[in-house]
Design an enzyme around this catalytic site. Structure first.
Site, PDB file in Angstrom:
ATOM      1  N   ARG A   1      -7.005  96.923 -36.077  1.00 27.50           N
ATOM      2  CA  ARG A   1      -6.551  96.641 -34.711  1.00 27.50           C
ATOM      3  C   ARG A   1      -7.646  95.858 -33.982  1.00 27.50           C
ATOM      4  O   ARG A   1      -8.781  96.322 -33.907  1.00 27.50           O
ATOM      5  CB  ARG A   1      -6.261  97.933 -33.930  1.00 27.50           C
ATOM      6  CG  ARG A   1      -5.183  98.819 -34.528  1.00 27.50           C
ATOM      7  CD  ARG A   1      -4.888 100.003 -33.612  1.00 27.50           C
ATOM      8  NE  ARG A   1      -4.136 101.045 -34.276  1.00 27.50           N
ATOM      9  CZ  ARG A   1      -2.811 101.061 -34.397  1.00 27.50           C
ATOM     10  NH1 ARG A   1      -2.098 100.065 -33.898  1.00 27.50           N
ATOM     11  NH2 ARG A   1      -2.204 102.059 -35.009  1.00 27.50           N
TER      12      ARG A   1
ATOM     13  N   HIS B   1      -6.557 100.826 -44.242  1.00 28.99           N
ATOM     14  CA  HIS B   1      -6.988 101.486 -43.014  1.00 28.99           C
ATOM     15  C   HIS B   1      -8.508 101.625 -42.931  1.00 28.99           C
ATOM     16  O   HIS B   1      -9.040 102.034 -41.905  1.00 28.99           O
ATOM     17  CB  HIS B   1      -6.320 102.870 -42.931  1.00 28.99           C
ATOM     18  CG  HIS B   1      -6.487 103.561 -41.622  1.00 28.99           C
ATOM     19  ND1 HIS B   1      -7.253 104.706 -41.472  1.00 28.99           N
ATOM     20  CD2 HIS B   1      -5.991 103.275 -40.393  1.00 28.99           C
ATOM     21  CE1 HIS B   1      -7.214 105.088 -40.216  1.00 28.99           C
ATOM     22  NE2 HIS B   1      -6.470 104.246 -39.530  1.00 28.99           N
TER      23      HIS B   1
ATOM     24  N   ARG C   1      -8.756 116.841 -33.258  1.00 25.14           N
ATOM     25  CA  ARG C   1      -8.229 116.389 -31.973  1.00 25.14           C
ATOM     26  C   ARG C   1      -6.721 116.579 -31.868  1.00 25.14           C
ATOM     27  O   ARG C   1      -6.202 117.036 -30.867  1.00 25.14           O
ATOM     28  CB  ARG C   1      -8.558 114.911 -31.748  1.00 25.14           C
ATOM     29  CG  ARG C   1      -8.192 114.425 -30.346  1.00 25.14           C
ATOM     30  CD  ARG C   1      -8.159 112.909 -30.271  1.00 25.14           C
ATOM     31  NE  ARG C   1      -6.957 112.355 -30.845  1.00 25.14           N
ATOM     32  CZ  ARG C   1      -6.902 111.310 -31.666  1.00 25.14           C
ATOM     33  NH1 ARG C   1      -8.013 110.742 -32.052  1.00 25.14           N
ATOM     34  NH2 ARG C   1      -5.766 110.856 -32.127  1.00 25.14           N
TER      35      ARG C   1
END
Length: 702
Positions: free
Chosen positions: A387, A447, A577
């Site tokens: 990204r 990734h 998280r």
């Protein structure tokens, strides 16, 4: 062992979003930041329905029970449970929003008003703003005469306008007015334009600041839009649909991969609806008309909401110049011993350095690539991209390198969820400039986050320098995501990074690795072996322990292995998280496992694996969560930390996060997101981590 060993993944994710909502409710959080957490909560929910709810719905429509994939639940039951939870969350979020806006009004003179509260002195501004800025951007659709409703945009907000038309006289007769049976109502949809700021700041009055939401500004001007119709009453209520965001990739061999992904992204607008949210005050006849027209059925999640949808826009609520309403900003710190004003490549050649953003400056990553682009001795640059920022200095540095004669190889993941269009744009730009692009591996997402450069040294040999990260190379998110990046000139590690790039180009060739842990071929097996080593050490009376910091833990075989370690007596600490399908603290299954979640100002994003290894800890930073997709269906890298000081730094960072007693929630079988009991001293880990790095700099200067 209890019968239900796992928490359902989707329901666990919704519990994470509840933790985000808790931040919006927390009165110690500055008020505008609380609004932004409401925006994050809403945005998260949109993405959840586009992806996860849509997946469960596909399983249900296919007639599959889906129990094994859904944690022992039937798909149909899970869809019902999700809708119930979301309705409750939405109701709670509306109450929180009302409380925040009330405090803004009463304590700070910031008034968010609706169309009925516009004062006489504000009327001219509201009308002029509408005519000059809003009216030209409106898309308005009259539904009555349409056989088929035009495709509504995914997650766009629409005002559903209902006009009660004036009665007409029967021909040739004088009688009191009657309603026409065919034209008694007109239904219209107005798309709220995304090109205009959702919050319009009005002229101040009486030392108060006024804001009107764009929806209400449009409501105020409804007569200006529909004055050609003869209506008695007019009303407008908001609706929104969310569509299945799964990409269906064309198998046409004549098309390039960029073309296929680009077409698939465009086709998302035709995805099946999976959620319909409406203003709960809309009248039943209008609601039924719209649902029939849109083909919404009860297999979809139908959510009664408030007056406003797309509360994700609250992430961009105006700052209004008030510092007390926002988090304090702290300057990102330098890395001790690695100055931005000096050569980062030479500094990396002397020893490894670790960057922990946003506590330390992400500028080091950009500067490293800028330097590589200019250095005449640098011959090649290889990097993975998942990204990028909207305006990316990373991409411009790579293009700059090509212009300076470097060979630049970029593995760009075009299927990065919801960033496909941006990545396609950058891919096309870099391709035009001469950057060599690789578009991943068939069946796998790439990734991992890594870069390696080759530089010709004085002896004429090529030496490798590079970095490996837990997060994206994105200047924007680096300010709000916590992530580790290791700068290294360890030739053995970087040689193995090169093997990963070889795999991108030659997919059938699977290399062996002595240092890196690489998915999809080795991560599951290596982590299982590392956990087993802790079990063996515990049984032999040696020191043992496992500490994991993750975004998500949902892979059942890995959870079972952790349960096995717990039963053997291995103490396990988990900081997770988001999704956590493991149930800690259950006698006979997981009594030696503790798990917490920290949700605060920054989004906790690094993945860290720490294994005690009989007092010689093995420490890794990684791009991989313990999810089936990361272990089996993605290319991921976990990198060992060999430098003694950096290893201790990562361990210290884990312990600081673990000691949090302000923002830590405790995972339990109850799934109630209970805060850890507040004891003294007070530890808010994100503040403590900043202080930790501040002290490192001060000690280095001494």
């Amino acid at each position: 062992m209890q019968e239900n060993k796992y928490i359902n993944r989707e329901l666990s994710w919704l519990q994470f979003n509840t933790r985000v909502l808790q931040e919006a409710e927390d009165e110690t959080v500055p008020l505008i930041e609380r609004l932004r957490f409401l925006g994050i909560f809403s945005n998260n929910l949109d993405e959840f329905f586009k992806v996860r709810y849509a997946t469960v719905k596909r399983i249900d429509l296919a007639g599959k029970a889906g129990k094994s994939a859904l944690g022992g639940m039937k798909a149909s039951k899970l869809l019902e449970d999700i809708t119930k939870v979301v309705i409750k969350q939405q109701s709670e979020s509306l109450k929180i929003l009302d409380k925040i806006q009330q405090r803004l009004r009463e304590e700070h003179g910031i008034c968010v008003i609706n169309e009925r509260e516009v004062s006489e002195s504000q009327q001219k501004f509201v009308k002029d703003y509408f005519l000059s800025q809003v009216s030209p951007a409106l898309v308005t659709i009259v539904l009555n005469d349409l056989e088929e409703l035009p495709s509504l945009k995914d997650s766009a907000a629409y005002l559903a306008v209902t006009m009660e038309m004036k009665a007409s006289k029967p021909a040739g007769k004088i009688s009191k007015l009657v309603k026409s049976p065919t034209n008694e109502r007109k239904y219209v949809l107005i798309e709220i334009p995304r090109s205009i700021e959702r919050f319009v700041v009005l002229p101040s009055e009486d030392e108060k600041k006024y804001i009107i939401i764009l929806d209400d500004l449009i409501r105020y001007n409804l007569n200006s839009i529909f004055n050609i119709f003869e209506y008695e009453t007019i009303s407008a209520h908001m609706i929104k649909i969310t569509r299945d965001a799964e990409l269906d990739i064309d198998s046409d061999l004549s098309k390039s991969f960029i073309e296929k992904i680009s077409e698939s992204v465009k086709d998302r607008i035709k995805g099946d609806p999976v959620r319909f949210v409406y203003d709960k005050n809309i009248d039943k006849a209008t609601l039924n008309y719209l649902m029939n027209k849109m083909g919404i059925d009860h297999a979809d999640s139908i959510i009664p909401g408030g007056r406003y949808h797309n509360r994700r826009d609250y992430m961009g609520f105006p700052r209004l110049g008030s510092k007390e309403l926002l988090y304090d900003t702290k300057e990102a710190l330098p890395i001790p011993g690695l100055a931005l004003q000096t050569s980062l490549i030479q500094g990396t050649g002397k020893k490894d350095h670790m960057l922990y953003a946003p506590y330390q400056s992400f500028s080091y990553v950009v500067k490293f690539l800028r330097e590589a682009a200019l250095d005449p001795k640098v011959k090649t640059i290889k990097i993975t991209i998942y990204r990028l920022a909207k305006i990316s200095h990373i991409a411009s540095s790579l293009i700059n390198a090509v212009k300076n004669g470097k060979k630049v190889l970029v593995q760009i993941e075009l299927r990065a969820r919801f960033d496909e269009a941006a990545n396609i744009k950058y891919a096309e730009q870099m391709q035009r400039e001469g950057v060599k692009l690789i578009f991943g591996v068939p069946g796998l997402k790439v990734h991992c986050k890594t870069c390696v450069i080759e530089r010709e040294e004085n002896n004429g040999k090529l030496k490798k320098y590079g970095f490996i990260s837990t997060g994206n190379f994105n200047e924007s998110t680096s300010k709000i995501y916590t992530d580790y990046t290791l700068f290294t000139a360890n030739q053995e590690i970087l040689k193995e990074v090169n093997k990963v790039f070889d795999f991108f180009e030659t997919n059938y060739k699977v290399s062996k690795y002595r240092h890196l842990i690489v998915s999809p071929h080795y991560t599951r097996a290596v982590l299982t072996k590392l956990i087993q080593n802790e079990i063996d050490n515990q049984l032999e009376g040696k020191p043992s322990g496992i500490k994991l910091k993750l975004n998500s833990l949902s892979d059942y075989p890995m959870i079972d292995k952790l349960y096995q370690a717990s039963r053997a007596g291995v103490k396990i600490k988990l900081i997770i998280r988001g999704i956590n399908c493991l149930i800690p603290g259950v006698p006979g299954m997981s009594e030696n496992i503790e798990a917490i979640s920290v949700v605060d100002k920054f989004l906790e994003h690094p993945r860290v694996y720490i294994f005690e290894n009989a007092t010689n800890p093995r420490v890794y930073i990684s791009s991989a969560d313990l999810m089936s997709r990361n272990l089996d269906n993605r290319v991921e890298i976990a990198c060992p930390i060999y430098d003694k000081d950096i290893k201790q730094e990562v361990i210290d960072g884990f312990e600081i996060s673990w000691s949090d007693n302000v923002k830590a929630r405790v995972f339990s079988e109850k799934q109630n997101n209970a805060y850890r009991k507040k004891t003294k001293p007070r530890v808010r880990s994100q503040e403590a981590l900043y202080d930790y790095y501040l002290n490192k700099n001060e000690n280095y200067r001494k």
